[in-house]
Scaffold this motif. Structure first.
Motif, PDB file in Angstrom:
ATOM      1  N   ALA A  13      15.444   0.437   1.694  1.00 15.19           N
ATOM      2  CA  ALA A  13      15.918   1.636   1.009  1.00 15.19           C
ATOM      3  C   ALA A  13      17.290   2.044   1.537  1.00 15.19           C
ATOM      4  O   ALA A  13      17.618   1.856   2.714  1.00 15.19           O
ATOM      5  CB  ALA A  13      14.930   2.783   1.200  1.00 15.19           C
ATOM      6  N   ALA A  14      18.088   2.605   0.650  1.00 16.45           N
ATOM      7  CA  ALA A  14      19.407   3.118   1.040  1.00 16.45           C
ATOM      8  C   ALA A  14      19.238   4.317   1.977  1.00 16.45           C
ATOM      9  O   ALA A  14      18.202   4.986   1.988  1.00 16.45           O
ATOM     10  CB  ALA A  14      20.200   3.508  -0.198  1.00 16.45           C
ATOM     11  N   ARG A  15      20.271   4.593   2.717  1.00 12.18           N
ATOM     12  CA  ARG A  15      20.220   5.706   3.658  1.00 12.18           C
ATOM     13  C   ARG A  15      19.990   7.019   2.939  1.00 12.18           C
ATOM     14  O   ARG A  15      19.279   7.901   3.443  1.00 12.18           O
ATOM     15  CB  ARG A  15      21.524   5.754   4.466  1.00 12.18           C
ATOM     16  CG  ARG A  15      21.581   6.869   5.507  1.00 12.18           C
ATOM     17  CD  ARG A  15      20.444   6.738   6.485  1.00 12.18           C
ATOM     18  NE  ARG A  15      20.347   7.889   7.369  1.00 12.18           N
ATOM     19  CZ  ARG A  15      19.263   8.213   8.051  1.00 12.18           C
ATOM     20  NH1 ARG A  15      18.165   7.467   7.944  1.00 12.18           N
ATOM     21  NH2 ARG A  15      19.237   9.260   8.847  1.00 12.18           N
TER      22      ARG A  15
ATOM     23  N   SER B 121      18.415   9.444  -7.696  1.00 15.72           N
ATOM     24  CA  SER B 121      18.782   8.843  -8.981  1.00 15.72           C
ATOM     25  C   SER B 121      19.418   7.466  -8.829  1.00 15.72           C
ATOM     26  O   SER B 121      19.283   6.607  -9.699  1.00 15.72           O
ATOM     27  CB  SER B 121      19.735   9.778  -9.740  1.00 15.72           C
ATOM     28  OG  SER B 121      20.897  10.033  -8.962  1.00 15.72           O
ATOM     29  N   SER B 122      20.101   7.246  -7.723  1.00 17.72           N
ATOM     30  CA  SER B 122      20.747   5.940  -7.545  1.00 17.72           C
ATOM     31  C   SER B 122      19.748   4.839  -7.189  1.00 17.72           C
ATOM     32  O   SER B 122      20.064   3.655  -7.286  1.00 17.72           O
ATOM     33  CB  SER B 122      21.822   6.040  -6.462  1.00 17.72           C
ATOM     34  OG  SER B 122      21.236   6.444  -5.224  1.00 17.72           O
ATOM     35  N   HIS B 123      18.548   5.231  -6.758  1.00 20.03           N
ATOM     36  CA  HIS B 123      17.512   4.253  -6.397  1.00 20.03           C
ATOM     37  C   HIS B 123      16.170   4.716  -6.975  1.00 20.03           C
ATOM     38  O   HIS B 123      15.266   5.107  -6.236  1.00 20.03           O
ATOM     39  CB  HIS B 123      17.413   4.094  -4.873  1.00 20.03           C
ATOM     40  CG  HIS B 123      18.624   3.490  -4.262  1.00 20.03           C
ATOM     41  ND1 HIS B 123      19.778   4.211  -4.028  1.00 20.03           N
ATOM     42  CD2 HIS B 123      18.882   2.225  -3.847  1.00 20.03           C
ATOM     43  CE1 HIS B 123      20.680   3.417  -3.488  1.00 20.03           C
ATOM     44  NE2 HIS B 123      20.167   2.202  -3.359  1.00 20.03           N
TER      45      HIS B 123
ATOM     46  N   GLY C 125       8.500   5.760   7.967  1.00 24.39           N
ATOM     47  CA  GLY C 125       9.835   5.261   7.712  1.00 24.39           C
ATOM     48  C   GLY C 125       9.896   4.028   6.833  1.00 24.39           C
ATOM     49  O   GLY C 125      10.966   3.657   6.344  1.00 24.39           O
ATOM     50  N   SER C 126       8.768   3.349   6.606  1.00 22.12           N
ATOM     51  CA  SER C 126       8.764   2.182   5.726  1.00 22.12           C
ATOM     52  C   SER C 126       8.862   2.641   4.275  1.00 22.12           C
ATOM     53  O   SER C 126       8.313   3.677   3.896  1.00 22.12           O
ATOM     54  CB  SER C 126       7.496   1.361   5.936  1.00 22.12           C
ATOM     55  OG  SER C 126       6.341   2.124   5.610  1.00 22.12           O
ATOM     56  N   CYS C 127       9.563   1.858   3.447  1.00 17.44           N
ATOM     57  CA  CYS C 127       9.773   2.220   2.051  1.00 17.44           C
ATOM     58  C   CYS C 127       9.221   1.134   1.136  1.00 17.44           C
ATOM     59  O   CYS C 127       9.034  -0.024   1.545  1.00 17.44           O
ATOM     60  CB  CYS C 127      11.260   2.436   1.773  1.00 17.44           C
ATOM     61  SG  CYS C 127      11.987   3.770   2.777  1.00 17.44           S
ATOM     62  N   TYR C 128       8.962   1.499  -0.121  1.00 12.49           N
ATOM     63  CA  TYR C 128       8.329   0.577  -1.054  1.00 12.49           C
ATOM     64  C   TYR C 128       8.673   0.965  -2.482  1.00 12.49           C
ATOM     65  O   TYR C 128       9.161   2.073  -2.761  1.00 12.49           O
ATOM     66  CB  TYR C 128       6.812   0.588  -0.872  1.00 12.49           C
ATOM     67  CG  TYR C 128       6.171   1.934  -1.151  1.00 12.49           C
ATOM     68  CD1 TYR C 128       5.691   2.266  -2.422  1.00 12.49           C
ATOM     69  CD2 TYR C 128       6.069   2.904  -0.148  1.00 12.49           C
ATOM     70  CE1 TYR C 128       5.125   3.502  -2.673  1.00 12.49           C
ATOM     71  CE2 TYR C 128       5.508   4.134  -0.389  1.00 12.49           C
ATOM     72  CZ  TYR C 128       5.024   4.433  -1.666  1.00 12.49           C
ATOM     73  OH  TYR C 128       4.472   5.664  -1.914  1.00 12.49           O
ATOM     74  N   VAL C 129       8.418   0.025  -3.396  1.00 17.15           N
ATOM     75  CA  VAL C 129       8.454   0.307  -4.831  1.00 17.15           C
ATOM     76  C   VAL C 129       7.076  -0.010  -5.380  1.00 17.15           C
ATOM     77  O   VAL C 129       6.395  -0.938  -4.924  1.00 17.15           O
ATOM     78  CB  VAL C 129       9.529  -0.530  -5.553  1.00 17.15           C
ATOM     79  CG1 VAL C 129      10.914  -0.087  -5.159  1.00 17.15           C
ATOM     80  CG2 VAL C 129       9.344  -2.013  -5.292  1.00 17.15           C
ATOM     81  N   THR C 130       6.644   0.758  -6.354  1.00 13.56           N
ATOM     82  CA  THR C 130       5.326   0.567  -6.960  1.00 13.56           C
ATOM     83  C   THR C 130       5.445  -0.355  -8.161  1.00 13.56           C
ATOM     84  O   THR C 130       6.257  -0.115  -9.057  1.00 13.56           O
ATOM     85  CB  THR C 130       4.724   1.911  -7.389  1.00 13.56           C
ATOM     86  OG1 THR C 130       4.621   2.762  -6.237  1.00 13.56           O
ATOM     87  CG2 THR C 130       3.354   1.720  -7.998  1.00 13.56           C
ATOM     88  N   LYS C 131       4.620  -1.414  -8.174  1.00 17.45           N
ATOM     89  CA  LYS C 131       4.640  -2.369  -9.275  1.00 17.45           C
ATOM     90  C   LYS C 131       3.215  -2.634  -9.742  1.00 17.45           C
ATOM     91  O   LYS C 131       2.284  -2.697  -8.931  1.00 17.45           O
ATOM     92  CB  LYS C 131       5.302  -3.681  -8.847  1.00 17.45           C
ATOM     93  CG  LYS C 131       6.788  -3.551  -8.547  1.00 17.45           C
ATOM     94  CD  LYS C 131       7.421  -4.902  -8.268  1.00 17.45           C
ATOM     95  CE  LYS C 131       8.916  -4.767  -8.032  1.00 17.45           C
ATOM     96  NZ  LYS C 131       9.558  -6.094  -7.777  1.00 17.45           N
ATOM     97  N   ALA C 132       3.061  -2.775 -11.051  1.00 14.01           N
ATOM     98  CA  ALA C 132       1.775  -3.146 -11.632  1.00 14.01           C
ATOM     99  C   ALA C 132       1.700  -4.665 -11.715  1.00 14.01           C
ATOM    100  O   ALA C 132       2.604  -5.309 -12.242  1.00 14.01           O
ATOM    101  CB  ALA C 132       1.627  -2.535 -13.021  1.00 14.01           C
ATOM    102  N   LYS C 133       0.608  -5.239 -11.212  1.00 10.13           N
ATOM    103  CA  LYS C 133       0.474  -6.693 -11.163  1.00 10.13           C
ATOM    104  C   LYS C 133      -0.905  -7.110 -11.646  1.00 10.13           C
ATOM    105  O   LYS C 133      -1.885  -6.378 -11.495  1.00 10.13           O
ATOM    106  CB  LYS C 133       0.701  -7.197  -9.733  1.00 10.13           C
ATOM    107  CG  LYS C 133       2.128  -6.990  -9.227  1.00 10.13           C
ATOM    108  CD  LYS C 133       2.286  -7.552  -7.828  1.00 10.13           C
ATOM    109  CE  LYS C 133       3.742  -7.438  -7.364  1.00 10.13           C
ATOM    110  NZ  LYS C 133       4.626  -8.336  -8.128  1.00 10.13           N
ATOM    111  N   ALA C 134      -0.943  -8.299 -12.229  1.00 11.10           N
ATOM    112  CA  ALA C 134      -2.224  -8.845 -12.670  1.00 11.10           C
ATOM    113  C   ALA C 134      -3.042  -9.336 -11.485  1.00 11.10           C
ATOM    114  O   ALA C 134      -4.269  -9.346 -11.527  1.00 11.10           O
ATOM    115  CB  ALA C 134      -2.004  -9.986 -13.668  1.00 11.10           C
ATOM    116  N   GLN C 135      -2.366  -9.764 -10.416  1.00 10.05           N
ATOM    117  CA  GLN C 135      -3.045 -10.231  -9.218  1.00 10.05           C
ATOM    118  C   GLN C 135      -2.427  -9.543  -8.004  1.00 10.05           C
ATOM    119  O   GLN C 135      -1.222  -9.314  -7.976  1.00 10.05           O
ATOM    120  CB  GLN C 135      -2.905 -11.751  -9.065  1.00 10.05           C
ATOM    121  CG  GLN C 135      -3.440 -12.552 -10.242  1.00 10.05           C
ATOM    122  CD  GLN C 135      -4.933 -12.413 -10.394  1.00 10.05           C
ATOM    123  OE1 GLN C 135      -5.624 -12.110  -9.428  1.00 10.05           O
ATOM    124  NE2 GLN C 135      -5.432 -12.624 -11.605  1.00 10.05           N
ATOM    125  N   PRO C 136      -3.235  -9.211  -7.015  1.00  8.79           N
ATOM    126  CA  PRO C 136      -2.677  -8.578  -5.818  1.00  8.79           C
ATOM    127  C   PRO C 136      -1.801  -9.555  -5.059  1.00  8.79           C
ATOM    128  O   PRO C 136      -2.145 -10.720  -4.889  1.00  8.79           O
ATOM    129  CB  PRO C 136      -3.926  -8.190  -5.011  1.00  8.79           C
ATOM    130  CG  PRO C 136      -4.983  -9.127  -5.477  1.00  8.79           C
ATOM    131  CD  PRO C 136      -4.691  -9.398  -6.919  1.00  8.79           C
TER     132      PRO C 136
END
Length: 660
Positions: free
Chosen positions: A79-81, A306-308, A317-328
């Motif tokens: 993730a950006a600062r 808005s930029s990310h 402090g760990s960052c993530y994006v949420t994604k929908a997947k057919a398999q874990p």
């Protein structure tokens, strides 16, 4: 090796010349052959082939719905600062409030943290809708047994009860039942006395031995001759305590261990708080808190940069994006709680359960199966049908009655039911593992908790698996655990007892309640209650094919007015109907139960078969039936079952009804 450009040009020119020469030779051959073909007489036209009448085309199967994501995964990202700063400011408001809440209830924090770690370990144990489920079944096959039981007339006579007495009296409304066949004990839970122990050494003269005094407790399980576990109300917060009882002193069961808050609360998720509650957080709230997803109104919404877009960060402090997947895949994934599509019938293209009723299922009899069972399922079914269709052996010539009786008793006595917990139980044991459901009526979410009971006096928490089927009852067959719920029946492998894996499900598309399940061979029998019946959705008995444990398939339905618990032994199925009584079904064809008789018991709700005794539990009494006559060789089931009556063996103390 390299070639010069001039050489390349000469090779290409020579190839082109050879191509033109070959084309000319081909044309000359065609000119020479054509006149010869023209001089040949025309070939006779063959007579037209008769066209067989075409069968009507089957109804087209609608195209499968587009694949839907089954898992929501938090995929790690850098993730950006600016994103990190925004979340640092947000958590500077949230974290002190969470710390204040936990600080007010320090005695609950160790248990909540232990449950969170148990959930982290088991979050990959849900294999439903994944290829790994099939691979897991192949590596750990389930042993499905077909149990034909046949008794001679002499064996039936030897099993007949020879003692009866006034029924034993127990205070309070009866909740759950357990039969310890080996130690000849019957256990009940009641709202007033907790766990009650009765001796069943004499048929049918039962005697009350003692009670635990845990008023209000319902679910329990007997681990061995000396230990039982019972769930008990916690102090605050809604979580239940798991209590270990020493039952070696039959007159005085006593508490030897209490795991406070070990059974998490199953309720609707509350992720948004307007103020700090006075009660301690439940496990789901603590889980959201540890993940940074529990919100307080004074801190506002989690930030969005808005930029990310789509990037979020956790308190660590760990960052993530949420994604929908057919398999874990990588990251933290949870199965998405979505409304699945019904299984479509290959014959009509309609949902299987609707198609079943159209084809005549659920009208008091069987019906054709929606599709052919697998080879594993077909074999025990075929053997059962062959036994039903085979001509009975001719009766032996008359002999002296004593000689006939000795001949009949020469062989070993067939084994009857193993006893154990009733079909409504929310606890089950396998090896050194104890499985406990945490469920709440009308809530889809629940938990399956696994405890290590190698030392029965000191259970240790191992795993917590989140459920989304409105869980209500547990049943085990070999290494297959059935989790019956109002929205679905789930299958779980307990080949590794301390590490269960969810394999598959048969999802229910009716608003149902109270849905236990039992297993015989490769077939499961499940009852459901629909409180608000509607078209193609009513209370019934369901027959489910388990030959592929990760893909349960509905085979047949039979209408029942208000079914509760059930039990199965050999080719006889017993269903508790609160309105009608105990219904006896013939399973000569395992997928087409045939109603043989009904034994009138008002309000019956659960059943247990131990040896050849059937214990029928209702809120105010227990009736015991001698089942041996139903398994007599060459007997007419309908005629015998219609004549049978139960013995009233236990009554609620306020109920003055006595006698048979």
């Amino acid at each position: 090796m390299t070639f010069s450009p001039a050489l390349h040009r000469r090779v290409r020119a020579r190839g082109a010349a050879l191509g033109l020469a070959a084309s000319g030779a081909m044309a000359l051959c065609l000119l020479l052959v054509s006149p010869v073909e023209a001089r040949r007489p025309p070939r006779p036209t063959p007579p037209p082939t008769p066209v067989a009448p075409t069968r009507p085309m089957p109804m087209p199967v609608p195209p499968a719905p587009p694949a839907q994501a089954q898992f929501i995964c938090e995929v790690p990202t850098e993730a950006a600062r600016s994103v990190q700063v925004a979340f640092e400011e947000y958590y500077s408001c949230v974290q002190p409030l969470a710390a204040e809440w936990l600080g007010a209830h320090p005695q609950h924090v160790p248990q909540l943290e232990a449950q969170y770690q148990a959930w982290l370990v088991a979050r990959g144990h849900d294999l439903r809708d994944t290829p790994e489920a099939a691979r897991y079944v192949r590596r750990n096959p389930v042993s499905f047994e077909d149990r034909p039981i046949e008794l001679s007339a002499a064996q039936v006579a030897a099993l007949a009860p020879n003692v009866s007495a006034e029924p034993a009296r127990v205070r309070g409304q009866f909740e759950r039942i357990f039969v310890d066949r080996q130690n000849k004990r019957l256990f009940l839970t009641t709202e007033e006395e907790g766990l009650v122990s009765l001796s069943i050494a004499q048929r049918y003269a039962y005697e009350v031995e003692g009670s635990s005094g845990h008023s209000g407790s319902k679910d329990f399980f007997v681990l061995d001759a000396n230990h039982a576990v019972i769930e008990d109300a916690g102090e605050v917060g809604g979580a239940r305590d798991l209590v270990v009882l020493d039952i070696s002193d039959r007159e005085n069961p006593r508490e030897v261990q209490r795991l406070v808050g070990a059974l998490p609360l199953a309720s609707a998720t509350v992720a948004y708080l307007s103020a700090i509650p006075a009660t301690p957080p439940n496990f789901e709230q603590y889980r959201l808190m540890r993940q940074g997803k529990l919100r307080f109104s004074q801190c506002g919404q989690p930030p969005t940069v808005s930029s990310h877009p789509g990037v979020a960060c956790r308190p660590d402090g760990s960052c993530y994006v949420t994604k929908a997947k057919a398999q874990p895949e990588i990251g933290i994934c949870e199965r998405q709680a979505i409304g699945g599509q019904p299984t479509l019938s290959p014959r009509t293209g309609m949902p299987v359960e609707i198609d079943a009723e159209i084809m005549g299922f659920g009208r008091g009899g069987g019906g054709v199966m929606d599709r052919a069972p697998s080879m594993e399922a077909a074999e025990p079914m075929r053997r059962s049908r062959e036994r039903a269709a085979a001509p009975r052996a001719a009766a032996p010539a008359p002999r002296a009655a004593q000689a006939q009786a000795m001949d009949d008793l020469a062989g070993p006595m067939p084994q009857g039911g193993a006893g154990g917990a009733g079909s409504l139980s929310q606890m089950m044991r396998h090896g050194n593992a104890l499985y406990v459901l945490s469920a709440t009526h009308n809530q889809a979410q629940g938990w399956l908790t696994t405890f290590d009971i190698a030392n029965p006096r000191s259970p240790r928490l191992r795993h917590i698996i989140k459920l989304d089927n409105g869980p209500e009852a547990l049943q085990r067959h070999d290494s297959l655990l059935m989790v019956a719920g109002r929205d679905a029946v789930m299958t779980a492998s307990v080949a590794n007892p301390l590490s269960p894996r969810l394999l598959g499900e048969f999802r229910q598309f009716c608003p149902v309640n109270r849905d236990p399940v039992v297993v015989q061979g490769t077939v499961a029998y499940r009852t459901i209650i629909v409180d608000q019946p509607r078209s193609r959705c009513n209370s019934r008995l369901e027959v489910i094919d388990l030959s592929q444990p990760h893909r349960p398939v509905l085979r047949t339905t039979v209408n029942v007015h208000r079914p509760r618990g059930l039990a199965v032994l050999g080719e006889r199925l017993f269903v508790a109907d609160e309105f009608q009584g105990v219904q006896v079904f013939d399973l000569a064809d395992p997928v087409a139960p045939q109603l043989a008789a009904t034994w009138q018991i008002h309000g019956v709700k659960d059943l247990v078969v131990s040896d050849f005794d059937l214990f029928a539990l209702s809120p105010n009494e227990v009736q015991t039936f001698d089942l041996a006559p139903l398994y007599q060789r060459d007997a007419d089931l309908r005629e015998l079952a219609a004549q049978m009556r139960g013995y009233l063996t236990v009554v609620r103390a306020s109920n003055m009804k006595v006698g048979r």
